[in-house]
Design a protein around this motif. Structure first.
Motif, PDB file in Angstrom:
ATOM      1  N   ILE A 181      13.208   6.264   9.922  1.00 14.56           N
ATOM      2  CA  ILE A 181      12.227   6.871   8.739  1.00 14.56           C
ATOM      3  C   ILE A 181      12.451   8.551   8.282  1.00 14.56           C
ATOM      4  N   LEU A 182      13.205   8.459   7.310  1.00 11.40           N
ATOM      5  CA  LEU A 182      13.138  10.027   6.808  1.00 11.40           C
ATOM      6  C   LEU A 182      12.302  10.462   6.041  1.00 11.40           C
ATOM      7  N   TYR A 183      11.078  11.235   5.359  1.00 10.31           N
ATOM      8  CA  TYR A 183      10.584  11.184   4.455  1.00 10.31           C
ATOM      9  C   TYR A 183      10.726  12.412   4.053  1.00 10.31           C
ATOM     10  N   ILE A 184      11.046  12.361   1.959  1.00  8.29           N
ATOM     11  CA  ILE A 184      11.954  13.500   1.415  1.00  8.29           C
ATOM     12  C   ILE A 184      10.672  14.091   0.086  1.00  8.29           C
ATOM     13  N   ASN A 185      10.167  14.715   0.583  1.00 12.59           N
ATOM     14  CA  ASN A 185       9.078  15.724  -0.923  1.00 12.59           C
ATOM     15  C   ASN A 185      10.105  16.741  -1.333  1.00 12.59           C
ATOM     16  N   ILE A 186      10.214  16.678  -3.105  1.00  9.15           N
ATOM     17  CA  ILE A 186      10.849  17.875  -3.136  1.00  9.15           C
ATOM     18  C   ILE A 186      10.269  17.630  -4.678  1.00  9.15           C
ATOM     19  N   TRP A 187      10.263  19.320  -4.781  1.00 11.31           N
ATOM     20  CA  TRP A 187       9.566  19.693  -6.344  1.00 11.31           C
ATOM     21  C   TRP A 187       9.761  20.616  -6.766  1.00 11.31           C
ATOM     22  N   SER A 188       9.994  21.535  -7.921  1.00 11.69           N
ATOM     23  CA  SER A 188      10.403  22.672  -8.140  1.00 11.69           C
ATOM     24  C   SER A 188       9.124  23.496  -8.803  1.00 11.69           C
ATOM     25  N   ASN A 189       8.196  23.592  -9.086  1.00 17.24           N
ATOM     26  CA  ASN A 189       7.157  24.069  -9.451  1.00 17.24           C
ATOM     27  C   ASN A 189       7.029  25.299  -8.536  1.00 17.24           C
ATOM     28  N   GLU A 190       7.061  26.357  -8.942  1.00 21.43           N
ATOM     29  CA  GLU A 190       6.765  28.118  -8.318  1.00 21.43           C
ATOM     30  C   GLU A 190       5.433  28.164  -7.734  1.00 21.43           C
ATOM     31  N   SER A 236       0.958  -1.857   0.217  1.00 21.04           N
ATOM     32  CA  SER A 236       0.073  -0.071   0.304  1.00 21.04           C
ATOM     33  C   SER A 236       0.968   0.775  -0.185  1.00 21.04           C
ATOM     34  N   ILE A 237       1.886   1.369   0.900  1.00 25.82           N
ATOM     35  CA  ILE A 237       3.129   2.371   0.508  1.00 25.82           C
ATOM     36  C   ILE A 237       3.471   3.191  -0.885  1.00 25.82           C
ATOM     37  N   TRP A 238       3.848   1.803  -1.354  1.00 28.74           N
ATOM     38  CA  TRP A 238       4.584   1.482  -2.996  1.00 28.74           C
ATOM     39  C   TRP A 238       3.083   2.125  -3.918  1.00 28.74           C
ATOM     40  N   LYS A 239       1.847   2.243  -3.232  1.00 29.20           N
ATOM     41  CA  LYS A 239       1.232   2.200  -4.278  1.00 29.20           C
ATOM     42  C   LYS A 239       0.123   3.946  -3.750  1.00 29.20           C
ATOM     43  N   LEU A 240       0.734   4.238  -2.747  1.00 29.25           N
ATOM     44  CA  LEU A 240       0.698   5.526  -1.726  1.00 29.25           C
ATOM     45  C   LEU A 240       1.966   6.589  -2.830  1.00 29.25           C
ATOM     46  N   MET A 241       2.567   5.805  -2.720  1.00 28.62           N
ATOM     47  CA  MET A 241       3.940   6.145  -3.508  1.00 28.62           C
ATOM     48  C   MET A 241       3.998   7.143  -4.859  1.00 28.62           C
ATOM     49  N   ILE A 242       3.412   6.581  -6.029  1.00 28.04           N
ATOM     50  CA  ILE A 242       3.338   6.082  -7.064  1.00 28.04           C
ATOM     51  C   ILE A 242       1.861   7.610  -7.303  1.00 28.04           C
ATOM     52  N   GLU A 243       1.223   7.804  -6.540  1.00 28.31           N
ATOM     53  CA  GLU A 243       0.009   8.252  -6.781  1.00 28.31           C
ATOM     54  C   GLU A 243       0.227  10.284  -6.315  1.00 28.31           C
ATOM     55  N   GLY A 244       1.699  10.192  -5.395  1.00 25.94           N
ATOM     56  CA  GLY A 244       2.619  11.593  -4.924  1.00 25.94           C
ATOM     57  C   GLY A 244       3.930  11.755  -6.284  1.00 25.94           C
ATOM     58  N   GLU A 245       4.146  10.927  -6.118  1.00 29.69           N
ATOM     59  CA  GLU A 245       5.362  10.746  -7.708  1.00 29.69           C
ATOM     60  C   GLU A 245       7.001  10.945  -6.979  1.00 29.69           C
ATOM     61  N   ASP A 246       6.428  12.532  -6.565  1.00 25.42           N
ATOM     62  CA  ASP A 246       7.625  13.203  -6.048  1.00 25.42           C
ATOM     63  C   ASP A 246       8.557  12.679  -4.189  1.00 25.42           C
ATOM     64  N   LEU A 247       7.739  11.509  -3.416  1.00 25.96           N
ATOM     65  CA  LEU A 247       8.093  11.565  -2.396  1.00 25.96           C
ATOM     66  C   LEU A 247       8.201  10.640  -2.703  1.00 25.96           C
ATOM     67  N   PHE A 248       9.971  10.059  -1.534  1.00 25.38           N
ATOM     68  CA  PHE A 248      10.534   8.856  -1.359  1.00 25.38           C
ATOM     69  C   PHE A 248      11.061   9.235  -0.023  1.00 25.38           C
ATOM     70  N   MET A 249      11.835   8.253   0.089  1.00 24.41           N
ATOM     71  CA  MET A 249      11.853   7.176   2.001  1.00 24.41           C
ATOM     72  C   MET A 249      13.335   7.328   2.333  1.00 24.41           C
ATOM     73  N   GLN A 250      13.916   7.225   2.804  1.00 24.78           N
ATOM     74  CA  GLN A 250      15.158   6.590   3.741  1.00 24.78           C
ATOM     75  C   GLN A 250      14.597   6.016   4.654  1.00 24.78           C
ATOM     76  N   TRP A 251      15.172   4.498   4.675  1.00 19.89           N
ATOM     77  CA  TRP A 251      14.906   4.031   5.692  1.00 19.89           C
ATOM     78  C   TRP A 251      16.375   3.462   6.758  1.00 19.89           C
ATOM     79  N   ASN A 252      15.988   3.697   7.985  1.00 18.10           N
ATOM     80  CA  ASN A 252      17.777   4.239   8.273  1.00 18.10           C
ATOM     81  C   ASN A 252      18.106   2.968   9.072  1.00 18.10           C
TER      82      ASN A 252
END
Length: 541
Positions: free
Chosen positions: A427-436, A385-401
């Motif tokens: 977990i670090l959640y990272i959401n990055i975008w460039s549109n102003e 379910s996490i993978w499906k939600l990530m695809i919906e958001g497109e720009d969010l990725f994670m780091q699991w340490n």
């Protein structure tokens, strides 16, 4: 003649009145500037009237969310060049009741080191960046403005058998990184940065320079993980360097969900915290596009580092983690210093001098970060379910340490950083975008929050823990920042520090009773409640 004297007296009186009126009319920032020495004003102080003001302000802003036209700007920036400049700035800011923000690298995820919602000045530490390595002691004195890259580079120039456990982003400044905890791919072997800091120098609220002996063990405890900006201005840290093998092994194995990535991630949760402490494997799920039609899928990177030889690593993983399918061809052997570039996504063979590079103008990207701690394995169905939600958001990725190793051996009370034994991974959640556009920014911010909400059943609770270095205003923040409400502070404080929050409050109350050093998520002073008994109550005593 008498008339002339009266006229002179009247003129003198008028002059005094006008002079007093002019003095009274001066703003706090004018009084602050007047308080500073002439050399400090002329050499390292920038106001909006200076042509270099915008350049100095923006060069250290790493998040474009806080680089807009409407972002509050400082009344002045003081780019201090020696310890006395820091002392003078603190004294003048306090005497004129002006808030200061302390910036070393500019990576604060919520801009707290260079933005405020009340009038403020920036104390910029980037000129204070010396690194002095002592090989006989295996120690180093590091100033707060030094970047992690410079620290790593300087250590390696002295010895290829010494290192220091801290972050993988080498443009981060030492001041904030270390005072918040500081972790990286050596933490399972050696713990956090703060677990390897043995001394420090700080400017307190009175403008005094204190070291570990003169500040006392309580304050030294507090600044190693409790956030230095709540207690003073950290000038420098003394690091205990750690031994590493002449060569380390690194790898980056990528698997698509269609290749069984979900099963591999599930198994990783079970074994990563239990693996030998020489081995660190980060899981990083990303959304990628494949095929001519650009279908979006999740690809998981298993990024690892091993303090040892390839043969030993392959035997270890073939027994404990065969699902990863690590091959000798996936592995690269290199000195530890070169691995710091690998972890920063630099091509193998990148010159070490790249560690000294600082972005002349940070990437024009908008960013939102959040964090979580996981104590029980996340079920496979939830991972899907996490993978499906990530695809919906497109720009969010994670780091699991992964945790375990040295991290579970240190008591949660030993430093303010409490997130030790009992955690499988961070977990670090990272959401990055460039549109102003503001609409796009709002969309991304809301998605980050909804994703975080979705993760609630699978992460820590009561409290839901968070990492101070991964600043997140959503978990509680005081606004305006010149008023620290204890209830709000306790909300975010319990998430960052758990049972260590009360001790931090006690230290804060002792060293900064008037709460001069404060920001949106600073440590508050203790509330003293006076109970007044009426006569009737007294009669029953």
């Amino acid at each position: 003649m008498d008339t002339i004297w009266k006229l002179c007296f009247l003129m003198a009186t008028l002059t005094i009145v006008l002079s007093n009126s002019t003095t009274t009319a001066k703003s706090p920032i004018q009084h602050f500037i007047n308080c500073l020495s002439h050399s400090l004003v002329s050499e390292v102080t920038y106001t909006p009237n200076n042509t270099s003001f915008s350049t100095i302000l923006n060069i250290k802003i790493q998040n474009k969310r806080f680089k807009t036209a409407t972002t509050p700007k400082p009344l002045a920036i003081i780019t201090v060049k020696d310890d006395s400049h820091v002392q003078e700035t603190v004294k003048c800011a306090k005497s004129n009741n002006i808030q200061i923000r302390i910036r070393s690298g500019g990576h604060d995820y919520e801009g707290c080191s260079y933005v405020s919602d009340v009038p403020f000045v920036i104390l910029d530490m980037f000129h204070l960046n010396s690194v002095d390595v002592n090989l006989q002691e295996s120690t180093a004195w590091v100033e707060s403005g030094a970047t992690l890259g410079k620290i790593y580079y300087t250590i390696a120039k002295k010895s290829n058998k010494l290192a220091f456990p801290s972050g993988v982003c080498f443009t981060v400044g030492a001041g904030g990184h270390f005072s918040g905890g500081g972790y990286g791919n050596l933490m399972r072997k050696f713990g956090l940065s703060i677990d390897n800091i043995i001394d420090a120098k700080i400017v307190d609220v009175k403008g005094n320079i204190l070291d570990r002996k003169s500040m006392g063990e309580d304050l030294f405890w507090a600044i190693r993980g409790g956030g230095g900006a709540s207690f003073g201005v950290i000038l420098s840290w003394k690091l205990q360097l750690v031994p590493v093998t002449p060569q380390v092994i690194v790898f980056d194995v990528k698997r698509y969900v269609s290749e069984g990535a979900t099963d591999i991630v599930y198994k990783w949760q079970l074994i990563a915290p239990k693996l030998h402490k020489d081995l660190f494997i980060r899981v990083q799920p990303n959304v990628v596009q494949i095929g001519q039609e650009g279908k979006k899928v999740v690809q998981v990177s298993f990024i690892g580092q091993f303090l040892g030889k390839i043969e030993r690593l392959l035997v270890l993983l073939s027994k404990k983690f065969p699902e990863l399918g690590l091959n000798k061809s996936d592995c690269f052997s290199m000195p530890w210093i070169n691995s710091t570039l690998f972890w920063h996504d630099k091509p193998i063979g990148t010159p070490l001098e790249a560690l000294l590079d600082e972005p002349k103008d940070p990437q024009p990207l908008y960013k939102k970060y959040k964090s979580d701690y996981v104590k029980k394995p996340i079920p496979k169905e939830a991972i899907e379910s996490i993978w499906k939600l990530m695809i919906e958001g497109e720009d969010l990725f994670m780091q699991w340490n992964p945790y375990g190793g040295r991290m579970k051996e240190i008591l949660p009370s030993e430093t303010p950083f409490p997130h030790r034994a009992g955690n499988l991974f961070l977990i670090l959640y990272i959401n990055i975008w460039s549109n102003e556009s503001s609409e796009v920014s709002e969309l991304h911010m809301n998605f980050s929050r909804s994703f975080y909400e979705f993760m609630t059943p699978y992460v820590s609770n009561s409290p839901r823990e968070a990492f101070l270095n991964y600043r997140d205003a959503d978990i509680g923040a005081n606004h305006p920042s010149n008023v620290t409400r204890f209830g709000i502070a306790k909300t975010y404080g319990s998430k960052f520090f758990k049972g260590n929050f009360e001790r931090l409050v006690s230290v804060k109350t002792k060293v900064d009773p008037e709460n001069f050093f404060r920001y949106e998520q600073s440590i508050p002073t203790k509330i003293i409640v006076k109970v007044i008994l009426n006569d009737q109550n007294k009669s029953h005593m």
